[in-house]
Design a protein around this motif. Structure first.
Motif, mmCIF file in Angstrom:
data_model
loop_
_atom_site.group_PDB
_atom_site.id
_atom_site.type_symbol
_atom_site.label_atom_id
_atom_site.label_comp_id
_atom_site.label_asym_id
_atom_site.label_seq_id
_atom_site.Cartn_x
_atom_site.Cartn_y
_atom_site.Cartn_z
ATOM 1 N N MET A 78 -9.683 56.562 28.885
ATOM 2 C CA MET A 78 -10.788 57.421 29.332
ATOM 3 C C MET A 78 -10.273 58.547 30.238
ATOM 4 O O MET A 78 -10.818 59.656 30.231
ATOM 5 C CB MET A 78 -11.874 56.620 30.051
ATOM 6 C CG MET A 78 -12.907 55.980 29.137
ATOM 7 S SD MET A 78 -13.621 57.050 27.852
ATOM 8 C CE MET A 78 -14.494 58.283 28.816
ATOM 9 N N ALA A 79 -9.200 58.290 30.979
ATOM 10 C CA ALA A 79 -8.652 59.349 31.846
ATOM 11 C C ALA A 79 -8.158 60.523 31.000
ATOM 12 O O ALA A 79 -8.328 61.689 31.384
ATOM 13 C CB ALA A 79 -7.517 58.784 32.691
ATOM 14 N N ASP A 80 -7.560 60.222 29.858
ATOM 15 C CA ASP A 80 -7.075 61.301 28.986
ATOM 16 C C ASP A 80 -8.242 62.028 28.323
ATOM 17 O O ASP A 80 -8.203 63.251 28.124
ATOM 18 C CB ASP A 80 -6.133 60.736 27.916
ATOM 19 C CG ASP A 80 -4.810 60.274 28.525
ATOM 20 O OD1 ASP A 80 -4.412 60.831 29.568
ATOM 21 O OD2 ASP A 80 -4.190 59.348 27.968
ATOM 22 N N ILE A 81 -9.274 61.275 27.980
ATOM 23 C CA ILE A 81 -10.477 61.898 27.403
ATOM 24 C C ILE A 81 -11.125 62.820 28.434
ATOM 25 O O ILE A 81 -11.475 63.976 28.137
ATOM 26 C CB ILE A 81 -11.459 60.812 26.916
ATOM 27 C CG1 ILE A 81 -10.864 60.101 25.692
ATOM 28 C CG2 ILE A 81 -12.838 61.407 26.607
ATOM 29 C CD1 ILE A 81 -11.661 58.899 25.214
ATOM 30 N N ASP A 82 -11.247 62.340 29.663
ATOM 31 C CA ASP A 82 -11.845 63.162 30.726
ATOM 32 C C ASP A 82 -11.014 64.419 30.979
ATOM 33 O O ASP A 82 -11.566 65.504 31.201
ATOM 34 C CB ASP A 82 -11.974 62.356 32.024
ATOM 35 C CG ASP A 82 -13.113 61.340 31.963
ATOM 36 O OD1 ASP A 82 -13.989 61.484 31.098
ATOM 37 O OD2 ASP A 82 -13.106 60.404 32.786
ATOM 38 N N ALA A 83 -9.690 64.272 30.941
ATOM 39 C CA ALA A 83 -8.831 65.448 31.185
ATOM 40 C C ALA A 83 -9.037 66.489 30.089
ATOM 41 O O ALA A 83 -9.117 67.692 30.370
ATOM 42 C CB ALA A 83 -7.367 65.020 31.257
ATOM 43 N N MET A 84 -9.135 66.050 28.853
ATOM 44 C CA MET A 84 -9.356 67.015 27.759
ATOM 45 C C MET A 84 -10.697 67.716 27.920
ATOM 46 O O MET A 84 -10.791 68.938 27.753
ATOM 47 C CB MET A 84 -9.282 66.311 26.397
ATOM 48 C CG MET A 84 -7.870 66.040 25.939
ATOM 49 S SD MET A 84 -7.790 65.493 24.203
ATOM 50 C CE MET A 84 -8.100 63.749 24.395
ATOM 51 N N LEU A 85 -11.732 66.938 28.236
ATOM 52 C CA LEU A 85 -13.061 67.551 28.393
ATOM 53 C C LEU A 85 -13.066 68.532 29.565
ATOM 54 O O LEU A 85 -13.661 69.618 29.487
ATOM 55 C CB LEU A 85 -14.123 66.458 28.594
ATOM 56 C CG LEU A 85 -14.372 65.553 27.378
ATOM 57 C CD1 LEU A 85 -15.232 64.354 27.784
ATOM 58 C CD2 LEU A 85 -15.045 66.321 26.246
ATOM 59 N N THR A 86 -12.388 68.174 30.644
ATOM 60 C CA THR A 86 -12.403 69.022 31.841
ATOM 61 C C THR A 86 -11.552 70.279 31.648
ATOM 62 O O THR A 86 -12.011 71.399 31.902
ATOM 63 C CB THR A 86 -11.887 68.232 33.061
ATOM 64 O OG1 THR A 86 -12.722 67.089 33.238
ATOM 65 C CG2 THR A 86 -11.931 69.084 34.321
#
Ligand SMILES: NC(=O)c1ccc[n+]([C@@H]2O[C@H](COP(=O)([O-])OP(=O)(O)OC[C@H]3O[C@@H](n4cnc5c(N)ncnc54)[C@H](OP(=O)(O)O)[C@@H]3O)[C@@H](O)[C@H]2O)c1
Length: 236
Positions: free
Chosen positions: A95-103
């Motif tokens: 989820m941290a990588d998903i959040d980084a991509m979205l951000t």
């Protein structure tokens, strides 16, 4: 411009500086690479300013626009280029990588646009660097990255309606495989990508930069809200 220290972004800095623009660009961590990009632009007779600003943090992006205004007095062209790609199935990705991509890929572009618009006049240009993966995702493991680039395409269409009354255009360039650190032409995934393209080679940062240069210029004033492919036939 966001993300100018390497790859496509470094090519865009070199091209826009050669075109005569005063170019401020951000980077996250590659200080020496960013300084080399500035030095090359200056040696070629141009003007460039490197700003350390991590697109993960809203305040960094806000500050980068403010530093640009302090130095150059306004923003005529905004290029949203910084992005990250983490690949894996929806259950494997952290989820941290998903959040980084979205951000980084989406939210920070929205922030940069909001901040820049306060200082952008008639004839302004916003150019988002999306990806052909918004339209075609031939391999598993790319869904969230593709989602971020699809969001950029939608944002571009919607904002064209808001910005046309101010004579500001906004477009979304969608590169296909382009030879950079993030996607080297001699990397382990290259053969698979070439297998789904019409072209038999990767694109170059200079080719994408030339398209940015055109969209930034006066001849492109009637192009807005468009997602434009530069992909070697990846989507053909
Ligand atoms: N290469 C391709 O095949 C391809 C295909 C389609 C679309 N694209 C798009 O083209 C754009 C450029 O890709 P690229 O291949 O040139 O990538 P790259 O070689 O990985 O370079 C990325 C650039 O963005 C900066 N950046 C990354 N994360 C950042 C952050 N959190 N804050 C600020 N800057 C950050 C990097 O700065 P640092 O040096 O400090 O890390 C670097 O200057 C991206 O939007 C990408 O999605 C690329």
């Amino acid at each position: 411009m966001t993300g100018g220290s390497r790859g496509v972004g470094a090519g865009v800095v070199a091209r826009l500086a050669a075109d005569g623009a005063q170019v401020a660009f951000t980077y996250a961590s590659s200080k020496e690479r960013a300084e080399a990009v500035v030095d090359a632009a200056v040696e070629a007779g141009g003007t460039a300013l490197a700003i350390r600003a991590d697109s993960l943090h809203e305040q960094d992006v806000v500050s980068a626009v403010a530093q640009t205004i302090d130095r150059f007095g306004g923003v005529d062209i905004l290029v949203n280029n910084a992005a990250v790609g983490s690949f894996g199935t929806i259950t494997d990705l952290a989820m941290a990588d998903i959040d980084a991509m979205l951000t980084i890929n989406v939210r920070s572009a929205v922030v940069a646009i909001r901040e820049s618009l306060a200082h952008m006049g008639s004839g302004g240009r916003i150019i988002n660097v999306g990806s052909i993966n918004a339209d075609r995702t031939p391999f598993p493991g790319q869904s969230v990255y593709a989602l971020t680039k699809g969001a950029i395409a939608s944002l571009t269409r919607g904002l064209a309606r808001e910005l046309a009354p101010r004579a500001i255009t906004i477009n979304n360039l969608q590169p296909g495989p382009t030879d950079t650190d993030a996607n080297p032409a001699d990397g382990p995934l290259a053969a698979g990508m070439l297998g789904v393209m019409a072209s038999d080679r990767f694109g170059t940062a200079a080719e994408v930069a030339a398209f940015v240069s055109y969209l930034a210029g006066p001849e492109a004033a009637f192009i807005t809200g468009a997602s434009l492919d530069i992909d070697g036939g990846f989507a053909a």
